[in-house]
Design an enzyme around this catalytic site. Structure first.
Site, PDB file in Angstrom:
ATOM      1  N   GLY A 190     -11.660  -2.194   6.216  1.00 48.84           N
ATOM      2  CA  GLY A 190     -11.790  -3.569   6.689  1.00 48.84           C
ATOM      3  C   GLY A 190     -10.784  -4.503   6.052  1.00 48.84           C
ATOM      4  N   ALA A 191     -11.084  -5.827   6.106  1.00 50.73           N
ATOM      5  CA  ALA A 191     -10.109  -6.860   5.724  1.00 50.73           C
ATOM      6  C   ALA A 191      -8.812  -6.584   6.478  1.00 50.73           C
ATOM      7  CB  ALA A 191      -9.894  -6.901   4.210  1.00 50.73           C
TER       8      ALA A 191
ATOM      9  N   HIS B 206      -3.119  -2.390   9.638  1.00 51.44           N
ATOM     10  CA  HIS B 206      -4.225  -1.695  10.310  1.00 51.44           C
ATOM     11  C   HIS B 206      -4.052  -1.773  11.831  1.00 51.44           C
ATOM     12  CE1 HIS B 206      -6.426  -3.098   6.511  1.00 51.44           C
ATOM     13  NE2 HIS B 206      -6.548  -1.791   6.451  1.00 51.44           N
TER      14      HIS B 206
ATOM     15  N   GLY C   4      -2.227   5.502   7.571  1.00 52.01           N
ATOM     16  CA  GLY C   4      -0.939   4.862   7.324  1.00 52.01           C
ATOM     17  C   GLY C   4      -0.126   5.559   6.247  1.00 52.01           C
ATOM     18  N   GLU C   5       1.190   5.565   6.410  1.00 57.32           N
ATOM     19  CA  GLU C   5       2.077   6.089   5.362  1.00 57.32           C
ATOM     20  C   GLU C   5       2.111   5.173   4.146  1.00 57.32           C
ATOM     21  OE1 GLU C   5       5.851   6.809   7.224  1.00 57.32           O
ATOM     22  OE2 GLU C   5       5.143   8.712   8.090  1.00 57.32           O
TER      23      GLU C   5
ATOM     24  N   ASP D 203      -0.302   4.646   2.361  1.00 60.48           N
ATOM     25  CA  ASP D 203      -1.022   5.499   1.403  1.00 60.48           C
ATOM     26  C   ASP D 203      -0.561   6.935   1.650  1.00 60.48           C
ATOM     27  OD1 ASP D 203      -3.168   3.521   0.231  1.00 60.48           O
ATOM     28  OD2 ASP D 203      -3.072   3.155   2.375  1.00 60.48           O
TER      29      ASP D 203
ATOM     30  N   ARG E 235      -5.209  -5.993  -0.416  1.00 57.86           N
ATOM     31  CA  ARG E 235      -5.228  -6.529  -1.786  1.00 57.86           C
ATOM     32  C   ARG E 235      -4.207  -7.643  -1.998  1.00 57.86           C
ATOM     33  NH1 ARG E 235      -6.748  -0.840  -3.040  1.00 57.86           N
ATOM     34  NH2 ARG E 235      -8.815  -0.964  -3.977  1.00 57.86           N
TER      35      ARG E 235
HETATM   36  P1  AMP Z   1      -7.454   0.621   3.920  1.00 61.04           P
HETATM   37  O1  AMP Z   1      -8.307  -0.304   4.707  1.00 61.04           O
HETATM   38  O2  AMP Z   1      -6.595  -0.065   2.907  1.00 61.04           O
HETATM   39  O3  AMP Z   1      -8.205   1.823   3.397  1.00 61.04           O
HETATM   40  O4  AMP Z   1      -6.414   1.212   4.941  1.00 61.04           O
HETATM   41  C1  AMP Z   1      -6.849   1.823   6.132  1.00 61.04           C
HETATM   42  C2  AMP Z   1      -5.681   2.538   6.775  1.00 61.04           C
HETATM   43  O5  AMP Z   1      -4.650   1.594   7.059  1.00 61.04           O
HETATM   44  C3  AMP Z   1      -5.065   3.579   5.834  1.00 61.04           C
HETATM   45  O6  AMP Z   1      -4.721   4.732   6.607  1.00 61.04           O
HETATM   46  C4  AMP Z   1      -3.860   2.875   5.317  1.00 61.04           C
HETATM   47  O7  AMP Z   1      -2.819   3.757   4.940  1.00 61.04           O
HETATM   48  C5  AMP Z   1      -3.457   2.040   6.499  1.00 61.04           C
HETATM   49  N1  AMP Z   1      -2.608   0.914   6.074  1.00 61.04           N
HETATM   50  C6  AMP Z   1      -2.862   0.027   5.083  1.00 61.04           C
HETATM   51  N2  AMP Z   1      -1.827  -0.826   4.935  1.00 61.04           N
HETATM   52  C7  AMP Z   1      -0.906  -0.469   5.853  1.00 61.04           C
HETATM   53  C8  AMP Z   1       0.399  -0.953   6.189  1.00 61.04           C
HETATM   54  N3  AMP Z   1       0.964  -1.991   5.555  1.00 61.04           N
HETATM   55  N4  AMP Z   1       1.075  -0.338   7.196  1.00 61.04           N
HETATM   56  C9  AMP Z   1       0.513   0.724   7.849  1.00 61.04           C
HETATM   57  N5  AMP Z   1      -0.699   1.226   7.584  1.00 61.04           N
HETATM   58  C10 AMP Z   1      -1.396   0.648   6.591  1.00 61.04           C
END
Ligand code: AMP
Length: 283
Positions: free
Chosen positions: A35-36, A41, A151-152, A154, A191
């Site tokens: 989320g957020a 995303h 996402g790349e 991570d 973050r």
């Molecule tokens: P998170 O909510 O941070 O766990 O991220 C969820 C998904 O979004 C994960 O697969 C992340 O790698 C991807 N993600 C987060 N930030 C980015 C970004 N700046 N560009 C592409 N994908 C992202």
């Protein structure tokens, strides 16, 4: 008429939703998130739409992947805004379980990934990748989508997910999506909202420094020397500490010590209490 995103709270309802799509002969792309939601995303949602008839997002701030003293409690939770964004993107359904639904009374199972999970963020966040893998195994086996997109941003997480889906015969194709960045190059992250204006100005230095390492390695320079210089630059720019800046093999995540090998540059550094990560491909 505005698009509607169906909110699903239980694993049973998630299975029923996907079963109904399957019965109609339709395919499903899943995008797990905490989320957020930001444009990073949303770029994954857009990619998902090109891969299947239906897009299923999930939103779950997974306690198992946060260590003691990390930001689980203060992690932003913005469900209403997130669901509105998903609706605008034409996402069909969002699985938004609570902690009890994912980890009911008596829950006792762990998942552990060796080697890929031991380096980089794994070395600095003990238990993080095991907790991530646990919830991703649960999400993928509950929904069984045709494809799941990560996402790349991570990148280590993506490689670990590729590893355990293969190891555990989870019949889901894993796909990576490119990193979305701010105009100055800072990788989008949930973050980033923790950063003060001053920290935000300093934050870009991580991406700049990793890109500089990429340029050196691409031109045949020494990976370790370039990484050491990047560490200095990031600290000079105002970061409080650097967890790692390293050049590693994109598939095995082993250290790259000489130029001319397949490589990716990885970095994690802290601005106050906020830990930022980024990475750049060398080719
Ligand atoms: P998170 O909510 O941070 O766990 O991220 C969820 C998904 O979004 C994960 O697969 C992340 O790698 C991807 N993600 C987060 N930030 C980015 C970004 N700046 N560009 C592409 N994908 C992202």
């Amino acid at each position: 008429m505005p698009n509607q995103t169906e909110i699903i709270r239980t694993v049973a309802d998630l299975r029923a939703r996907v079963a109904a799509w399957r019965k109609a002969g339709e395919t499903v792309a899943m995008v797990p998130t905490m989320g957020a939601l930001h444009d990073g995303h949303l770029s994954l949602m857009r990619l998902a739409k090109t891969q299947a008839d239906h897009v299923l997002a999930s939103i779950f701030v997974n306690p198992a992947q946060f260590g003691p003293g990390e930001d689980f409690e203060r992690y932003p939770r913005t469900e209403a805004e997130d669901v509105a964004k998903l609706a605008t993107m034409g996402v069909d359904a969002a699985f938004v379980p609570n902690v009890r639904e994912m980890y009911p009374e008596g829950f006792a199972t762990k998942v552990h990934i060796e080697r890929l999970g031991d380096v980089l963020c794994g070395a600095h966040r003990p238990g993080h990748f095991d907790g991530m893998a646990l919830v991703v195994v649960k999400l993928l086996t509950a929904a069984l989508p045709d494809v799941a997109i990560f996402g790349e941003k991570d990148y280590q997480q993506l490689q670990i997910i590729r590893r355990f889906t293969a190891d555990l015969n989870i019949p889901v194709r894993i796909m990576g999506g490119a990193i979305e960045r701010e105009a100055d190059g800072l990788a989008l992250s949930s973050r980033n909202r923790y950063l003060s204006p001053e920290q935000r100005r300093a934050a870009v230095a991580l991406s700049v420094a990793l890109r500089a390492v990429r340029d050196v390695v691409k031109a045949g320079g020494d990976p370790a020397a370039a990484a050491a210089k990047a560490r200095e630059d990031v600290l000079k720019a105002g970061f409080d500490s650097v967890d790692y800046i390293e050049v590693r093999d994109p598939a095995t995540l082993e250290l790259v010590t000489e130029p001319g090998k397949p490589a990716r540059v990885f970095g994690a550094a802290r601005l106050g209490a906020t830990r930022l990560i980024d990475n750049w491909p060398v080719d």
